[in-house]
Scaffold this motif. Sequence first.
Motif, PDB file in Angstrom:
ATOM      1  N   ALA A 117      36.703  41.572  10.355  1.00 31.96           N
ATOM      2  CA  ALA A 117      38.103  41.889  10.640  1.00 31.96           C
ATOM      3  C   ALA A 117      38.498  43.211   9.989  1.00 31.96           C
ATOM      4  O   ALA A 117      39.168  44.050  10.604  1.00 31.96           O
ATOM      5  CB  ALA A 117      39.009  40.758  10.154  1.00 31.96           C
ATOM      6  N   ALA A 118      38.088  43.413   8.727  1.00 34.66           N
ATOM      7  CA  ALA A 118      38.438  44.644   8.025  1.00 34.66           C
ATOM      8  C   ALA A 118      37.750  45.857   8.645  1.00 34.66           C
ATOM      9  O   ALA A 118      38.370  46.921   8.791  1.00 34.66           O
ATOM     10  CB  ALA A 118      38.064  44.521   6.547  1.00 34.66           C
ATOM     11  N   VAL A 119      36.471  45.707   8.998  1.00 36.24           N
ATOM     12  CA  VAL A 119      35.741  46.824   9.602  1.00 36.24           C
ATOM     13  C   VAL A 119      36.368  47.204  10.944  1.00 36.24           C
ATOM     14  O   VAL A 119      36.557  48.392  11.247  1.00 36.24           O
ATOM     15  CB  VAL A 119      34.257  46.467   9.762  1.00 36.24           C
ATOM     16  CG1 VAL A 119      33.538  47.521  10.596  1.00 36.24           C
ATOM     17  CG2 VAL A 119      33.586  46.343   8.395  1.00 36.24           C
ATOM     18  N   CYS A 120      36.685  46.198  11.754  1.00 38.72           N
ATOM     19  CA  CYS A 120      37.373  46.492  13.024  1.00 38.72           C
ATOM     20  C   CYS A 120      38.743  47.109  12.760  1.00 38.72           C
ATOM     21  O   CYS A 120      39.191  47.979  13.516  1.00 38.72           O
ATOM     22  CB  CYS A 120      37.521  45.214  13.846  1.00 38.72           C
ATOM     23  SG  CYS A 120      35.965  44.565  14.494  1.00 38.72           S
ATOM     24  N   GLY A 121      39.392  46.656  11.683  1.00 37.19           N
ATOM     25  CA  GLY A 121      40.688  47.210  11.316  1.00 37.19           C
ATOM     26  C   GLY A 121      40.616  48.637  10.814  1.00 37.19           C
ATOM     27  O   GLY A 121      41.649  49.311  10.699  1.00 37.19           O
ATOM     28  N   MET A 122      39.422  49.125  10.495  1.00 39.75           N
ATOM     29  CA  MET A 122      39.229  50.533  10.156  1.00 39.75           C
ATOM     30  C   MET A 122      38.740  51.332  11.363  1.00 39.75           C
ATOM     31  O   MET A 122      39.165  52.465  11.586  1.00 39.75           O
ATOM     32  CB  MET A 122      38.230  50.665   9.003  1.00 39.75           C
ATOM     33  CG  MET A 122      38.732  50.155   7.674  1.00 39.75           C
ATOM     34  SD  MET A 122      37.559  50.457   6.314  1.00 39.75           S
ATOM     35  CE  MET A 122      36.340  49.184   6.641  1.00 39.75           C
ATOM     36  N   ALA A 123      37.851  50.720  12.137  1.00 38.48           N
ATOM     37  CA  ALA A 123      37.228  51.439  13.245  1.00 38.48           C
ATOM     38  C   ALA A 123      38.202  51.700  14.393  1.00 38.48           C
ATOM     39  O   ALA A 123      38.235  52.809  14.955  1.00 38.48           O
ATOM     40  CB  ALA A 123      36.020  50.646  13.764  1.00 38.48           C
ATOM     41  N   VAL A 124      39.006  50.709  14.746  1.00 40.13           N
ATOM     42  CA  VAL A 124      39.918  50.879  15.885  1.00 40.13           C
ATOM     43  C   VAL A 124      40.996  51.941  15.601  1.00 40.13           C
ATOM     44  O   VAL A 124      41.243  52.803  16.460  1.00 40.13           O
ATOM     45  CB  VAL A 124      40.547  49.528  16.295  1.00 40.13           C
ATOM     46  CG1 VAL A 124      41.592  49.731  17.386  1.00 40.13           C
ATOM     47  CG2 VAL A 124      39.460  48.578  16.787  1.00 40.13           C
ATOM     48  N   PRO A 125      41.654  51.939  14.423  1.00 41.11           N
ATOM     49  CA  PRO A 125      42.607  53.029  14.155  1.00 41.11           C
ATOM     50  C   PRO A 125      41.959  54.409  14.187  1.00 41.11           C
ATOM     51  O   PRO A 125      42.562  55.364  14.691  1.00 41.11           O
ATOM     52  CB  PRO A 125      43.136  52.695  12.752  1.00 41.11           C
ATOM     53  CG  PRO A 125      42.960  51.234  12.622  1.00 41.11           C
ATOM     54  CD  PRO A 125      41.696  50.920  13.364  1.00 41.11           C
ATOM     55  N   ALA A 126      40.731  54.519  13.645  1.00 43.46           N
ATOM     56  CA  ALA A 126      40.041  55.810  13.669  1.00 43.46           C
ATOM     57  C   ALA A 126      39.754  56.234  15.108  1.00 43.46           C
ATOM     58  O   ALA A 126      39.950  57.403  15.475  1.00 43.46           O
ATOM     59  CB  ALA A 126      38.742  55.721  12.868  1.00 43.46           C
ATOM     60  N   ALA A 127      39.296  55.284  15.934  1.00 40.69           N
ATOM     61  CA  ALA A 127      39.010  55.599  17.334  1.00 40.69           C
ATOM     62  C   ALA A 127      40.279  55.965  18.090  1.00 40.69           C
ATOM     63  O   ALA A 127      40.284  56.884  18.927  1.00 40.69           O
ATOM     64  CB  ALA A 127      38.328  54.398  18.006  1.00 40.69           C
ATOM     65  N   LEU A 128      41.373  55.269  17.793  1.00 43.90           N
ATOM     66  CA  LEU A 128      42.642  55.562  18.459  1.00 43.90           C
ATOM     67  C   LEU A 128      43.148  56.941  18.068  1.00 43.90           C
ATOM     68  O   LEU A 128      43.668  57.692  18.914  1.00 43.90           O
ATOM     69  CB  LEU A 128      43.670  54.486  18.102  1.00 43.90           C
ATOM     70  CG  LEU A 128      44.982  54.477  18.887  1.00 43.90           C
ATOM     71  CD1 LEU A 128      44.727  54.407  20.381  1.00 43.90           C
ATOM     72  CD2 LEU A 128      45.858  53.305  18.447  1.00 43.90           C
ATOM     73  N   TYR A 129      42.968  57.313  16.793  1.00 45.56           N
ATOM     74  CA  TYR A 129      43.346  58.659  16.360  1.00 45.56           C
ATOM     75  C   TYR A 129      42.517  59.710  17.109  1.00 45.56           C
ATOM     76  O   TYR A 129      43.065  60.694  17.616  1.00 45.56           O
ATOM     77  CB  TYR A 129      43.141  58.824  14.856  1.00 45.56           C
ATOM     78  CG  TYR A 129      43.376  60.255  14.391  1.00 45.56           C
ATOM     79  CD1 TYR A 129      44.618  60.658  13.940  1.00 45.56           C
ATOM     80  CD2 TYR A 129      42.358  61.214  14.455  1.00 45.56           C
ATOM     81  CE1 TYR A 129      44.848  61.971  13.540  1.00 45.56           C
ATOM     82  CE2 TYR A 129      42.584  62.524  14.075  1.00 45.56           C
ATOM     83  CZ  TYR A 129      43.824  62.894  13.612  1.00 45.56           C
ATOM     84  OH  TYR A 129      44.051  64.197  13.243  1.00 45.56           O
ATOM     85  N   LEU A 130      41.212  59.501  17.173  1.00 53.05           N
ATOM     86  CA  LEU A 130      40.340  60.466  17.834  1.00 53.05           C
ATOM     87  C   LEU A 130      40.695  60.606  19.316  1.00 53.05           C
ATOM     88  O   LEU A 130      40.697  61.719  19.856  1.00 53.05           O
ATOM     89  CB  LEU A 130      38.882  60.041  17.675  1.00 53.05           C
ATOM     90  CG  LEU A 130      38.289  60.183  16.266  1.00 53.05           C
ATOM     91  CD1 LEU A 130      36.908  59.551  16.192  1.00 53.05           C
ATOM     92  CD2 LEU A 130      38.223  61.651  15.846  1.00 53.05           C
ATOM     93  N   ALA A 131      41.003  59.487  19.964  1.00 51.71           N
ATOM     94  CA  ALA A 131      41.370  59.543  21.379  1.00 51.71           C
ATOM     95  C   ALA A 131      42.680  60.301  21.565  1.00 51.71           C
ATOM     96  O   ALA A 131      42.821  61.113  22.492  1.00 51.71           O
ATOM     97  CB  ALA A 131      41.493  58.126  21.937  1.00 51.71           C
TER      98      ALA A 131
END
Length: 445
Positions: A117-131
Amino acid sequence: MSPASRDEQRTFLSVLSWPERTAVAKALRTETVGGLALLAAAVVALVWANSPWSAGYAAARDLHFGIPALGLDLSVGHWTSDGLLTLFFLVAGIELKRELVVGQLRSPAAAALPVVAAVCGMAVPAALYLATAAAGGGSSKGWAVPMATDIAFALAVLAVLNTHLPSALRAFLLTLAVVDDLGAILVIALFFTSDLNPPALIGAAAGLVVFYLLQRFRVRGWWWYLPLGVAIWALTYNGGIHATVAGVAMGLILRTTRDKETPGRKAERASPGERTEHLLRPLSAGVAVPLFALFAAGVSVSVSGLGEIFTRPEPLGVVLGLVIGKIAGILTGTYLTARFTRARLNPDLAWADVLAISTLAGIGFTVSLLIGELAFPDPADAAHIKTAVLAGSLMAAALAAVLLKRRDRIYRHLWEAENVDENADDIPDIYQRGTTGGTESQDGP
């Protein structure tokens, strides 16, 4: 193992064991007070930076002092981010070590859900920022800004709301923040280094080896560890790696299990990690983090500046990452892990509660501000990112407040059930029924 025990192991957000609940409550109590101080410091910074005395704020933040011969002639702002925040990450390192050795992350099966949950909670915001940055033709440098969760700020929100959040939900939030802190320090160490100085880094590594040996041979006395810790910090800073990495490294080295009585050795009342955390957590939560906020959150706010949050890709990516990315990442990671590990949600709670905690985790104040400063050295760019962090964190806090208050009646009922103590022995009756892990010692196996 009985079917009931196996069923208990598969229950997500079930009642904590008594030792775990005691440790979590002790940590969160100090962080809550520190969170209120953090909020106050952030308000003071914003008011000061937008007042007629704003020049005084800038002068205080940029005032230099230190020891130039040792490469430590830093501004007040840098002393708070590179120096005082080392205490914050030292405590975070101890907390992570405790979770790995005697806490919720000790068992791979139990750790899988909060870690994913924590890893997804870091990866998705980073991906959303990059997009968002790519779509708007912006810089990708700020991808790590919306990754972090600020546990102190989140707990301050809970304190202001006066919500009776069950201990399992608080522990889940704490675990998310601990894993986030580890992710943040790895990002800082790997992606925000500059002009590495090998001799200094070798010296810092040698210092950490000495630190480990002192722990291994049970050497006690602050006069050993304080000068050694300062030397490791200074060498890490001069080595080109952000000095807060030294704090996490020392926190992970400290022992968090107590020595039991053996011939020639007395039993320990507290482990070195527990003693250090007891001494430093109030200083970290009540002094270090608020002072960092005081000199990091002071950005000039204007109507046009607020408008740029939603028109420039970089700050917009930060806001979307904190408010939407955190929710989507944590909720999705939690659901998928529970689904494929056949874990079941505590029947007293609902997925709406996981949604509320996911929203609360979107408060990324302290570490997000730190990474924002590292990613955008230009003061003008950093100001926009800081404003976005403030706006995104406030939006996440407001949304979480709405979601939590809707469920507060249920939380109050669960909290009261957890704290019934009819025999007045200071241990809630629920822990004396043989269904929640009992009251066993926290020393570990």
